[in-house]
Design a protein around this motif. Structure first.
Motif, short mmCIF file in Angstrom:
data_model
loop_
_atom_site.label_atom_id
_atom_site.label_comp_id
_atom_site.label_asym_id
_atom_site.label_seq_id
_atom_site.Cartn_x
_atom_site.Cartn_y
_atom_site.Cartn_z
N ALA A 20 37.34 45.70 45.11
CA ALA A 20 37.29 45.65 47.09
C ALA A 20 38.29 44.92 47.52
CB ALA A 20 36.51 45.21 46.80
N ASP A 21 38.57 44.93 48.95
CA ASP A 21 39.51 44.39 49.91
C ASP A 21 41.12 44.05 48.82
OD1 ASP A 21 39.37 42.94 52.25
OD2 ASP A 21 39.04 40.85 50.88
N GLY A 22 41.38 45.70 48.65
CA GLY A 22 43.08 45.01 48.45
C GLY A 22 43.61 45.14 46.83
N PHE A 23 41.85 44.89 45.96
CA PHE A 23 42.05 44.23 44.91
C PHE A 23 41.50 45.40 44.10
CE2 PHE A 23 42.78 40.83 47.29
CZ PHE A 23 44.11 40.26 47.20
N ALA A 24 41.63 45.44 42.27
CA ALA A 24 41.06 46.60 41.78
C ALA A 24 41.19 45.26 40.34
CB ALA A 24 41.62 47.85 41.37
N ALA A 25 39.43 45.39 39.64
CA ALA A 25 40.04 45.24 38.20
C ALA A 25 39.40 46.18 36.84
CB ALA A 25 38.47 44.14 37.63
N ILE A 26 40.31 46.12 35.77
CA ILE A 26 40.50 47.47 35.23
C ILE A 26 39.90 46.57 33.47
CG2 ILE A 26 41.10 48.70 36.67
CD1 ILE A 26 43.72 48.15 34.67
N LYS A 27 39.25 47.46 32.80
CA LYS A 27 39.69 46.75 31.58
C LYS A 27 40.69 46.76 31.37
CE LYS A 27 34.12 47.12 31.24
NZ LYS A 27 33.49 48.24 29.80
N THR A 35 36.09 39.70 25.99
CA THR A 35 36.59 40.68 27.40
C THR A 35 37.84 40.27 28.12
OG1 THR A 35 34.45 39.34 28.57
CG2 THR A 35 35.14 40.49 29.95
N HIS A 36 38.29 41.78 28.57
CA HIS A 36 39.96 41.17 28.80
C HIS A 36 39.74 42.38 29.92
CE1 HIS A 36 44.36 40.94 27.07
NE2 HIS A 36 44.16 40.96 28.52
N LEU A 37 40.10 41.42 31.24
CA LEU A 37 40.09 42.32 32.39
C LEU A 37 41.50 41.91 32.52
CD1 LEU A 37 36.34 41.70 33.64
CD2 LEU A 37 37.12 43.62 32.69
N LEU A 38 41.68 43.23 33.85
CA LEU A 38 43.16 42.75 34.47
C LEU A 38 42.54 43.29 36.26
CD1 LEU A 38 45.49 44.94 32.65
CD2 LEU A 38 45.31 42.63 32.43
N VAL A 39 43.31 42.25 36.64
CA VAL A 39 43.29 42.17 38.11
C VAL A 39 44.33 43.14 38.92
CG1 VAL A 39 43.17 40.56 40.59
CG2 VAL A 39 41.31 40.56 38.61
N ILE A 40 43.95 43.89 39.25
CA ILE A 40 45.73 44.47 39.95
C ILE A 40 45.63 44.28 41.36
CG2 ILE A 40 46.86 46.61 40.01
CD1 ILE A 40 45.79 46.99 37.44
N PRO A 41 46.09 43.50 42.25
CA PRO A 41 46.10 44.53 44.03
C PRO A 41 46.68 45.28 43.56
CG PRO A 41 48.42 42.41 43.31
CD PRO A 41 47.78 43.10 41.55
N VAL A 59 47.27 35.91 48.90
CA VAL A 59 47.73 34.99 47.53
C VAL A 59 45.93 34.85 48.00
CG1 VAL A 59 48.11 33.53 46.51
CG2 VAL A 59 49.66 34.85 47.85
N GLN A 60 45.77 34.18 48.45
CA GLN A 60 44.35 32.82 48.51
C GLN A 60 43.38 34.30 47.86
OE1 GLN A 60 40.85 33.33 50.93
NE2 GLN A 60 40.22 31.88 50.03
N ARG A 61 42.85 35.70 48.89
CA ARG A 61 41.69 36.86 48.14
C ARG A 61 41.97 36.67 46.74
NH1 ARG A 61 41.92 40.65 51.56
NH2 ARG A 61 44.27 40.61 52.56
N MET A 62 43.84 37.40 46.90
CA MET A 62 43.79 37.95 45.33
C MET A 62 43.11 36.53 44.32
SD MET A 62 47.17 39.02 43.89
CE MET A 62 47.93 37.19 44.56
N LEU A 63 43.31 35.06 44.52
CA LEU A 63 42.83 34.64 43.36
C LEU A 63 41.44 34.55 43.90
CD1 LEU A 63 45.32 31.09 44.05
CD2 LEU A 63 44.92 32.52 42.23
N ALA A 64 40.92 34.24 44.62
CA ALA A 64 39.80 34.64 44.29
C ALA A 64 38.83 35.90 44.63
CB ALA A 64 38.59 34.53 46.09
N PHE A 65 39.34 37.16 43.99
CA PHE A 65 38.51 38.53 43.43
C PHE A 65 39.21 37.68 41.89
CE2 PHE A 65 39.55 42.56 41.55
CZ PHE A 65 38.73 43.17 42.74
N VAL A 66 39.90 36.82 41.97
CA VAL A 66 40.47 36.59 40.69
C VAL A 66 39.41 36.59 39.98
CG1 VAL A 66 41.27 35.18 38.46
CG2 VAL A 66 42.60 36.75 39.82
N ALA A 67 38.01 34.93 40.34
CA ALA A 67 37.45 34.10 40.22
C ALA A 67 36.08 35.01 40.02
CB ALA A 67 36.93 33.06 41.01
N GLU A 68 35.71 35.60 41.35
CA GLU A 68 34.66 36.56 41.27
C GLU A 68 34.62 37.59 40.35
OE1 GLU A 68 32.64 35.57 42.93
OE2 GLU A 68 30.73 37.67 42.73
N THR A 69 35.81 38.41 39.33
CA THR A 69 35.62 39.34 38.43
C THR A 69 35.37 38.00 37.49
OG1 THR A 69 37.54 40.31 39.73
CG2 THR A 69 37.04 40.37 37.24
N ALA A 70 35.50 36.96 37.12
CA ALA A 70 35.04 36.62 35.66
C ALA A 70 33.24 36.23 36.16
CB ALA A 70 35.87 35.89 35.74
#
Ligand code: 5GP
Ligand code: ZN
Length: 109
Positions: A20-27, A35-41, A59-70
């Motif tokens: 979403a929104d310029g960020f992706a999470a993959i295994k 659980t081991h995920l990678l968040v990629i901008p 940067v703010q949205r990236m960190l929020a995406f990391v937290a939301e992914t977890a």
């Protein structure tokens, strides 16, 4: 986008846990935790050293995406990690965030 960058490719066409929104999470292909995920901008920035290349709101949205992914992975307690440079364990030179939860192997501390 550098055509030879693995994570630019995986951002564009990978098997995403979420995107979403310029960020992706993959295994991670070689998980070092239950659980081991990678968040990629989407933006190609080589290392965390250059995090200043991101607009502040990104940067703010990236960190929020990391937290939301977890959170979406069902993690309450977990570890967020960035390897910086070869000496710091970085092997893919497109900034990414490791999200690790559950039992971990080979992690510091
Ligand atoms: P780094 O060592 O740069 O901090 O993290 C790179 C991570 O990418 C490693 O944990 C490695 O297992 C993972 N990785 C490398 N190639 C691939 C791939 O093709 N697909 C996925 N999903 N993960 C990969
Ligand atoms: Zn890239």
């Amino acid at each position: 986008m550098p055509s030879d960058c693995l994570f630019c490719k995986l951002y564009a066409e990978g098997d995403h846990v979420r995107k979403a929104d310029g960020f992706a999470a993959i295994k991670d292909i070689n998980p070092r935790a239950d659980t081991h995920l990678l968040v990629i901008p989407e933006r190609h920035v080589e290392t965390f050293r250059d995090v200043g290349e991101f607009p502040a709101d990104e940067v703010q949205r990236m960190l929020a995406f990391v937290a939301e992914t977890a959170r979406e992975a069902g993690l309450d307690d977990y570890r967020v990690m960035v390897n910086v440079g070869p000496g710091g364990g970085q092997t893919v030179f497109h900034l990414h965030w490791h999200v690790l939860g559950g039992r971990m192997t080979g992690m510091p501390g």
